[in-house]
Design an enzyme around this catalytic site. Structure first.
Site, PDB file in Angstrom:
ATOM      1  N   ASP A  82       0.850  -1.202   0.000  1.00  0.00           N
ATOM      2  CA  ASP A  82       0.000   0.000   0.000  1.00  0.00           C
ATOM      3  C   ASP A  82       0.879   1.243   0.000  1.00  0.00           C
ATOM      4  O   ASP A  82       2.108   1.164   0.129  1.00  0.00           O
ATOM      5  CB  ASP A  82      -0.914  -0.039   1.241  1.00  0.00           C
ATOM      6  CG  ASP A  82      -2.062   0.960   1.153  1.00  0.00           C
ATOM      7  OD1 ASP A  82      -2.253   1.589   0.085  1.00  0.00           O
ATOM      8  OD2 ASP A  82      -2.768   1.130   2.166  1.00  0.00           O
ATOM      9  N   LYS A  83       0.228   2.392  -0.114  1.00  0.00           N
ATOM     10  CA  LYS A  83       0.911   3.677  -0.068  1.00  0.00           C
ATOM     11  C   LYS A  83       0.176   4.568   0.909  1.00  0.00           C
ATOM     12  O   LYS A  83      -1.057   4.523   0.998  1.00  0.00           O
ATOM     13  CB  LYS A  83       0.875   4.293  -1.472  1.00  0.00           C
ATOM     14  CG  LYS A  83       1.605   5.587  -1.609  1.00  0.00           C
ATOM     15  CD  LYS A  83       0.909   6.909  -1.719  1.00  0.00           C
ATOM     16  CE  LYS A  83      -0.454   7.165  -2.115  1.00  0.00           C
ATOM     17  NZ  LYS A  83      -0.825   8.583  -2.255  1.00  0.00           N
ATOM     18  N   HIS A  84       0.924   5.369   1.655  1.00  0.00           N
ATOM     19  CA  HIS A  84       0.295   6.421   2.459  1.00  0.00           C
ATOM     20  C   HIS A  84       0.986   7.728   2.133  1.00  0.00           C
ATOM     21  O   HIS A  84       2.208   7.799   2.067  1.00  0.00           O
ATOM     22  CB  HIS A  84       0.441   6.130   3.959  1.00  0.00           C
ATOM     23  CG  HIS A  84      -0.093   7.253   4.796  1.00  0.00           C
ATOM     24  ND1 HIS A  84      -1.434   7.382   5.084  1.00  0.00           N
ATOM     25  CD2 HIS A  84       0.515   8.332   5.345  1.00  0.00           C
ATOM     26  CE1 HIS A  84      -1.619   8.480   5.797  1.00  0.00           C
ATOM     27  NE2 HIS A  84      -0.450   9.068   5.972  1.00  0.00           N
ATOM     28  N   SER A  85       0.187   8.773   1.937  1.00  0.00           N
ATOM     29  CA  SER A  85       0.755  10.103   1.715  1.00  0.00           C
ATOM     30  C   SER A  85       0.441  10.976   2.917  1.00  0.00           C
ATOM     31  O   SER A  85      -0.653  10.873   3.490  1.00  0.00           O
ATOM     32  CB  SER A  85       0.138  10.707   0.453  1.00  0.00           C
ATOM     33  OG  SER A  85       0.320  12.105   0.461  1.00  0.00           O
ATOM     34  N   THR A 122      -8.583  11.504   0.085  1.00  0.00           N
ATOM     35  CA  THR A 122      -8.829  10.578  -1.025  1.00  0.00           C
ATOM     36  C   THR A 122     -10.281  10.091  -1.046  1.00  0.00           C
ATOM     37  O   THR A 122     -10.871   9.923  -2.116  1.00  0.00           O
ATOM     38  CB  THR A 122      -7.839   9.396  -0.916  1.00  0.00           C
ATOM     39  OG1 THR A 122      -6.522   9.934  -1.030  1.00  0.00           O
ATOM     40  CG2 THR A 122      -8.050   8.374  -2.000  1.00  0.00           C
ATOM     41  N   ARG A 170      -6.832  14.810  19.904  1.00  0.00           N
ATOM     42  CA  ARG A 170      -5.658  15.631  19.536  1.00  0.00           C
ATOM     43  C   ARG A 170      -6.068  16.819  18.696  1.00  0.00           C
ATOM     44  O   ARG A 170      -5.522  17.915  18.823  1.00  0.00           O
ATOM     45  CB  ARG A 170      -4.651  14.759  18.774  1.00  0.00           C
ATOM     46  CG  ARG A 170      -3.935  13.772  19.674  1.00  0.00           C
ATOM     47  CD  ARG A 170      -3.188  12.732  18.845  1.00  0.00           C
ATOM     48  NE  ARG A 170      -2.223  13.326  17.954  1.00  0.00           N
ATOM     49  CZ  ARG A 170      -1.880  12.810  16.773  1.00  0.00           C
ATOM     50  NH1 ARG A 170      -2.404  11.676  16.355  1.00  0.00           N
ATOM     51  NH2 ARG A 170      -0.995  13.420  16.022  1.00  0.00           N
ATOM     52  N   SER A 185       0.093   7.095  14.975  1.00  0.00           N
ATOM     53  CA  SER A 185      -1.277   7.174  14.471  1.00  0.00           C
ATOM     54  C   SER A 185      -1.363   6.624  13.039  1.00  0.00           C
ATOM     55  O   SER A 185      -2.189   5.763  12.724  1.00  0.00           O
ATOM     56  CB  SER A 185      -1.734   8.644  14.517  1.00  0.00           C
ATOM     57  OG  SER A 185      -2.873   8.851  13.749  1.00  0.00           O
ATOM     58  N   LYS A 189      -2.591   2.301  11.908  1.00  0.00           N
ATOM     59  CA  LYS A 189      -3.683   1.985  10.976  1.00  0.00           C
ATOM     60  C   LYS A 189      -3.169   1.175   9.789  1.00  0.00           C
ATOM     61  O   LYS A 189      -3.827   0.236   9.334  1.00  0.00           O
ATOM     62  CB  LYS A 189      -4.338   3.284  10.493  1.00  0.00           C
ATOM     63  CG  LYS A 189      -5.174   3.950  11.587  1.00  0.00           C
ATOM     64  CD  LYS A 189      -5.729   5.291  11.171  1.00  0.00           C
ATOM     65  CE  LYS A 189      -4.690   6.357  11.133  1.00  0.00           C
ATOM     66  NZ  LYS A 189      -5.140   7.735  11.204  1.00  0.00           N
ATOM     67  N   LYS A 190      -2.009   1.553   9.274  1.00  0.00           N
ATOM     68  CA  LYS A 190      -1.475   0.841   8.100  1.00  0.00           C
ATOM     69  C   LYS A 190      -1.073  -0.594   8.468  1.00  0.00           C
ATOM     70  O   LYS A 190      -1.275  -1.520   7.692  1.00  0.00           O
ATOM     71  CB  LYS A 190      -0.283   1.608   7.512  1.00  0.00           C
ATOM     72  CG  LYS A 190      -0.709   2.830   6.721  1.00  0.00           C
ATOM     73  CD  LYS A 190      -1.454   2.432   5.446  1.00  0.00           C
ATOM     74  CE  LYS A 190      -2.218   3.559   4.831  1.00  0.00           C
ATOM     75  NZ  LYS A 190      -3.101   3.159   3.724  1.00  0.00           N
TER      76      LYS A 190
HETATM   77  N1  URA Z   1      -2.821  11.616   9.902  1.00  0.00           N
HETATM   78  C1  URA Z   1      -3.082  10.650  10.803  1.00  0.00           C
HETATM   79  O1  URA Z   1      -3.674   9.636  10.475  1.00  0.00           O
HETATM   80  N2  URA Z   1      -2.679  10.829  12.067  1.00  0.00           N
HETATM   81  C2  URA Z   1      -2.002  11.929  12.471  1.00  0.00           C
HETATM   82  O2  URA Z   1      -1.637  12.024  13.620  1.00  0.00           O
HETATM   83  C3  URA Z   1      -1.726  12.920  11.524  1.00  0.00           C
HETATM   84  C4  URA Z   1      -2.154  12.737  10.244  1.00  0.00           C
END
Ligand code: URA
Length: 424
Positions: A82-85, A122, A170, A185, A189-190
């Site tokens: 996968d990719k996260h930006s 997205t 937060r 964070s 999730k990833k």
């Molecule tokens: N995106 C996230 O999922 N968590 C953060 O803390 C900041 C950006």
């Protein structure tokens, strides 16, 4: 050793490391509601000031993952990546990259987010396609992934539920800006999503999440460390977000540009970053395929069309178009030296493309088309930006956001590299 919340708060306040037991006590207690918001807020603020050691961060991330499920995607029979930006303005890369990498033979199980503040999301972009839903029940998400090879969906409540609560807190306590909190964070999730490989597109420049290149680099290194320590092969590219990506910023405008890219055309910068990320993802997945012809000959588009259909969307229905436009001209002749990316993001948000609170609706047609790139020669009065809004009353706020955002000078600016570094 028994622990209690006041002891946890005093420990971190005084700059002493939390034990693994204290961290798990806090994460579990806040997730199940036995620790109150005000106590959690105090700990988060102490972490902003005192940070975390790498051992604390590893335990914190693991504890967040353990509040939910860690998906097992081994049934897919394809390597997962996968990719996260970290997000930005005009970043529509996922819409092209997910089907492209799936068309090359990997499975891309993308759980994405919505836009908040000056960066677009997205899920909002995908949902600007008529009928398309990103809120897929877990079984359906797995089915689309198995059938098509790629999916872009919202995370279910079982993916790191601790993060859902902590991120919301937060957001309202000025405790987002902490490298260990951001890194844990994103990565919790990833990792919980079940992917075995991950490429991070970490944005530098005025439109980046942190707005500070040195901190951003540390964030990238921290996330790469967390991924690799948790059995997810992770690489980061540091890419430019000092000006918007491509020409389009705003949900439906970005879908149109993504379709151009999937037809093998579209803006060169988005194409270059997309192909670089695709190459990294395929290398991690162990797939020896050049993604460029797959983008150019329609195979990636075919996967995108299938993804859209499986998610209930209909590309034959015209995308939303805003009713009104307003042109922002170049103030003088010369070279465009700066187009402040964050200012464009705020303008696009004020035009209605983004939301102030997570329950707000977005306007799919709102946004901006960027008509010149940094380094271009421009003439006085030449259009630099075309703003799109459903309600013309929104233009004033967007124009105010752009005040001071444009610099046209006599000397051309040195272009920033599109891909500044790679961290593995
Ligand atoms: N995106 C996230 O999922 N968590 C953060 O803390 C900041 C950006």
């Amino acid at each position: 050793m028994a622990t209690d919340i006041l002891e946890v708060l005093r420990t971190k306040r005084d700059g002493v490391e939390l034990s693994d037991e204290q961290i798990r006590f806090f994460i579990d207690g806040y997730t199940d509601g036995s620790i109150a918001d005000e106590q959690a807020s105090a700990l988060l603020m102490a972490i902003v000031f005192q940070s975390m050691s790498s051992r604390e961060l590893a335990t914190w991330t693991e504890a967040m993952i353990d509040t939910g499920d860690r998906a097992d995607l081994s049934f897919l029979g394809r390597p997962t990546v996968d990719k996260h930006s970290t997000g930005g303005v005009g970043d529509k890369v996922s819409l092209v990259l997910v089907p492209l990498v799936a068309a090359c033979g990997a499975a891309v199980p993308q759980l994405a987010g919505r836009g908040l503040g000056h960066t677009g999301g997205t899920l909002d972009k995908m949902e600007s396609i008529s009928g398309l839903t990103t809120m897929l029940p877990p079984d359906r998400y797995r089915q689309v992934l198995a059938d098509v090879g790629g999916v872009i969906a919202g995370a279910s409540g079982d993916i790191a539920p601790a993060d859902r609560k902590l991120y919301a807190l937060r957001d309202v306590t000025a405790t987002v800006e902490s490298i260990p909190l951001i890194a844990s964070s994103i990565m919790s999730k990833k990792i919980a999503e079940g992917t075995k490989g991950l490429v991070l597109d970490v944005k530098l420049g005025s439109g980046s999440f942190l707005g500070d290149d040195a901190m951003t680099r540390t964030l990238a290194e921290t996330m790469v460390g967390i991924g690799n320590d948790n059995g997810v092969r992770t690489v980061a590219l540091l890419t430019d977000m000092d000006q918007p990506m491509g020409r389009a910023a705003g949900n439906a405008l970005e879908v149109t540009e993504s379709l151009d890219l999937l037809r093998g055309s579209g803006p060169a910068d988005v194409r270059e970053v997309t192909l670089a990320l695709a190459r990294e993802m395929l290398a991690i997945a162990g797939i020896d395929v050049d993604p460029e012809p797959v983008l150019d000959d329609g195979r990636a588009m075919e996967v995108f069309e299938r993804m859209v259909v499986e998610q209930g969307g209909d590309l034959a229905v015209p995308l939303a178009e805003a009713a009104h436009t307003h042109v922002v001209d170049a103030p003088r002749a010369g070279f465009l030296r700066r187009l402040d990316c964050k200012a464009v993001g705020v303008a696009v948000w004020r035009l209605g493309a983004g939301r102030a609170r997570k329950e707000d609706d977005v306007s799919y047609g709102a946004g901006a088309m960027v008509e010149a790139r940094v380094g271009d020669r421009v003439e006085a009065g030449q259009p630099l930006l075309v703003l799109h809004a459903d309600d013309p009353a929104r233009f004033d706020g967007a124009i105010a956001a752009l005040d001071g955002a444009v610099d046209v000078g006599d000397e051309p600016a040195d272009p920033r590299p599109l891909i500044a570094d790679r961290i593995a």
